[in-house]
Design a protein around this motif. Structure first.
Motif, PDB file in Angstrom:
ATOM      1  N   ARG A  27      29.529   2.952  38.754  1.00  0.00           N
ATOM      2  CA  ARG A  27      29.426   4.408  38.861  1.00  0.00           C
ATOM      3  C   ARG A  27      28.785   4.830  40.180  1.00  0.00           C
ATOM      4  NH1 ARG A  27      27.849   6.006  32.647  1.00  0.00           N
ATOM      5  NH2 ARG A  27      30.001   6.315  31.929  1.00  0.00           N
ATOM      6  N   SER A  28      27.795   4.067  40.636  1.00  0.00           N
ATOM      7  CA  SER A  28      27.152   4.395  41.922  1.00  0.00           C
ATOM      8  C   SER A  28      28.150   4.301  43.068  1.00  0.00           C
ATOM      9  CB  SER A  28      25.980   3.445  42.198  1.00  0.00           C
ATOM     10  OG  SER A  28      24.969   3.640  41.251  1.00  0.00           O
ATOM     11  N   GLU A  29      28.940   3.235  43.074  1.00  0.00           N
ATOM     12  CA  GLU A  29      29.933   3.062  44.135  1.00  0.00           C
ATOM     13  C   GLU A  29      31.001   4.146  44.080  1.00  0.00           C
ATOM     14  OE1 GLU A  29      31.421  -0.933  43.890  1.00  0.00           O
ATOM     15  OE2 GLU A  29      29.506  -1.808  44.518  1.00  0.00           O
ATOM     16  N   ALA A  33      31.770   6.813  47.048  1.00  0.00           N
ATOM     17  CA  ALA A  33      33.100   6.944  47.643  1.00  0.00           C
ATOM     18  C   ALA A  33      33.583   8.389  47.595  1.00  0.00           C
ATOM     19  CB  ALA A  33      34.092   6.025  46.917  1.00  0.00           C
ATOM     20  N   ILE A  34      33.315   9.094  46.507  1.00  0.00           N
ATOM     21  CA  ILE A  34      33.710  10.499  46.389  1.00  0.00           C
ATOM     22  C   ILE A  34      32.931  11.345  47.392  1.00  0.00           C
ATOM     23  CG2 ILE A  34      33.614  12.534  44.877  1.00  0.00           C
ATOM     24  CD1 ILE A  34      34.274  10.589  42.544  1.00  0.00           C
ATOM     25  N   ALA A  35      31.622  11.091  47.500  1.00  0.00           N
ATOM     26  CA  ALA A  35      30.801  11.858  48.445  1.00  0.00           C
ATOM     27  C   ALA A  35      31.248  11.616  49.884  1.00  0.00           C
ATOM     28  CB  ALA A  35      29.332  11.478  48.281  1.00  0.00           C
ATOM     29  N   ALA A  52      39.639   8.372  45.519  1.00  0.00           N
ATOM     30  CA  ALA A  52      38.307   8.068  44.981  1.00  0.00           C
ATOM     31  C   ALA A  52      38.145   8.663  43.579  1.00  0.00           C
ATOM     32  CB  ALA A  52      37.227   8.588  45.917  1.00  0.00           C
ATOM     33  N   LYS A  53      38.678   9.882  43.368  1.00  0.00           N
ATOM     34  CA  LYS A  53      38.616  10.502  42.040  1.00  0.00           C
ATOM     35  C   LYS A  53      39.460   9.710  41.026  1.00  0.00           C
ATOM     36  CE  LYS A  53      37.008  14.057  40.998  1.00  0.00           C
ATOM     37  NZ  LYS A  53      35.747  14.323  40.290  1.00  0.00           N
ATOM     38  N   ASP A  54      40.623   9.210  41.469  1.00  0.00           N
ATOM     39  CA  ASP A  54      41.460   8.389  40.593  1.00  0.00           C
ATOM     40  C   ASP A  54      40.742   7.093  40.224  1.00  0.00           C
ATOM     41  OD1 ASP A  54      43.472  10.274  40.631  1.00  0.00           O
ATOM     42  OD2 ASP A  54      44.704   9.207  42.107  1.00  0.00           O
ATOM     43  N   GLU A  55      40.077   6.481  41.195  1.00  0.00           N
ATOM     44  CA  GLU A  55      39.313   5.252  40.930  1.00  0.00           C
ATOM     45  C   GLU A  55      38.188   5.525  39.933  1.00  0.00           C
ATOM     46  OE1 GLU A  55      39.588   1.981  41.871  1.00  0.00           O
ATOM     47  OE2 GLU A  55      41.541   2.534  42.694  1.00  0.00           O
ATOM     48  N   GLN A  56      37.534   6.682  40.087  1.00  0.00           N
ATOM     49  CA  GLN A  56      36.467   7.047  39.160  1.00  0.00           C
ATOM     50  C   GLN A  56      37.028   7.218  37.740  1.00  0.00           C
ATOM     51  OE1 GLN A  56      34.892  11.032  39.336  1.00  0.00           O
ATOM     52  NE2 GLN A  56      32.829  10.298  38.836  1.00  0.00           N
ATOM     53  N   MET A  58      39.666   5.746  36.475  1.00  0.00           N
ATOM     54  CA  MET A  58      39.989   4.413  35.964  1.00  0.00           C
ATOM     55  C   MET A  58      38.727   3.679  35.527  1.00  0.00           C
ATOM     56  SD  MET A  58      43.082   3.407  38.605  1.00  0.00           S
ATOM     57  CE  MET A  58      42.925   1.677  38.286  1.00  0.00           C
ATOM     58  N   LEU A  59      37.643   3.836  36.286  1.00  0.00           N
ATOM     59  CA  LEU A  59      36.366   3.225  35.936  1.00  0.00           C
ATOM     60  C   LEU A  59      35.871   3.768  34.595  1.00  0.00           C
ATOM     61  CD1 LEU A  59      33.775   1.554  36.709  1.00  0.00           C
ATOM     62  CD2 LEU A  59      32.936   3.698  37.697  1.00  0.00           C
ATOM     63  N   GLU A  60      35.934   5.090  34.424  1.00  0.00           N
ATOM     64  CA  GLU A  60      35.469   5.692  33.177  1.00  0.00           C
ATOM     65  C   GLU A  60      36.330   5.262  31.989  1.00  0.00           C
ATOM     66  OE1 GLU A  60      32.621   7.176  32.681  1.00  0.00           O
ATOM     67  OE2 GLU A  60      32.150   7.045  34.816  1.00  0.00           O
ATOM     68  N   PHE A  61      37.631   5.081  32.227  1.00  0.00           N
ATOM     69  CA  PHE A  61      38.505   4.584  31.162  1.00  0.00           C
ATOM     70  C   PHE A  61      38.099   3.169  30.763  1.00  0.00           C
ATOM     71  CE2 PHE A  61      42.219   2.166  29.777  1.00  0.00           C
ATOM     72  CZ  PHE A  61      42.578   2.903  28.656  1.00  0.00           C
ATOM     73  N   LYS A  62      37.817   2.324  31.757  1.00  0.00           N
ATOM     74  CA  LYS A  62      37.420   0.942  31.468  1.00  0.00           C
ATOM     75  C   LYS A  62      36.087   0.908  30.714  1.00  0.00           C
ATOM     76  CE  LYS A  62      37.189  -3.646  33.188  1.00  0.00           C
ATOM     77  NZ  LYS A  62      37.934  -4.595  33.910  1.00  0.00           N
TER      78      LYS A  62
END
Length: 157
Positions: A27-29, A33-35, A52-56, A58-62
């Motif tokens: 989550r920090s990374e 990346a978004i910032a 970066a938002k798409d990666e976030q 995907m991270l939240e889904f995982k």
């Protein structure tokens, strides 16, 4: 009725560590990346920001998927397993009746399956074919290449 995820203690601990890592470092990374992308200008045309938002997402889904898996997890004590027949977490030695080669696999849940470690899922065709068999019995396994037959040589935990 809930579908349980039966895991070894090691598998459960691995998932807990992965979840902690995703919630902390992941989550920090993602936020960093978004910032960084946001600082590069107009968000409407900023492909880096959208990536970066798409990666976030995907991270939240995982994270959500791991939390769901762990909420239904049941840790099995291998010392309590019956070795008279193949069950979840059994280590079974089989002999291919056609090639006469011997292999040893451990039957695990889908979450822990890893062919490199010789851990096969109970939901796989091989796992389904072996499940419930006793030493000396023949397991018939349907594969894309055809039907294979394996003799159960040994069952242990």
């Amino acid at each position: 009725m809930a579908d349980y995820n039966y895991l070894t203690k090691e598998g459960f601990d691995r998932l807990i560590n992965e979840l902690d890592d995703l919630k902390g470092r992941g989550r920090s990374e993602a936020a960093r990346a978004i910032a960084d992308a946001r600082d590069k200008g107009d968000l409407a045309e900023n492909a880096e920001y959208h990536a970066a938002k798409d990666e976030q997402a995907m991270l939240e889904f995982k994270i959500s998927d791991l939390e769901r898996t762990l909420s239904n997890a049941r840790v099995l004590d291998q010392s309590q397993l019956d070795t008279s027949h193949v069950v979840l977490l059994s280590k079974v030695t089989i002999k291919n009746l056609k090639s006469h080669s011997k292999l040893t696999y451990q039957l695990v849940s889908e979450t822990e399956a890893d062919l490199k470690e010789k851990k096969i899922s109970i939901g796989s065709p091989m796992g389904q074919g072996l499940l419930g068999k006793a030493v000396g019995e023949i397991a018939h396994v349907d594969t894309p290449a055809g039907k294979l037959e394996f003799e159960i040589i040994d069952i242990r935990v």
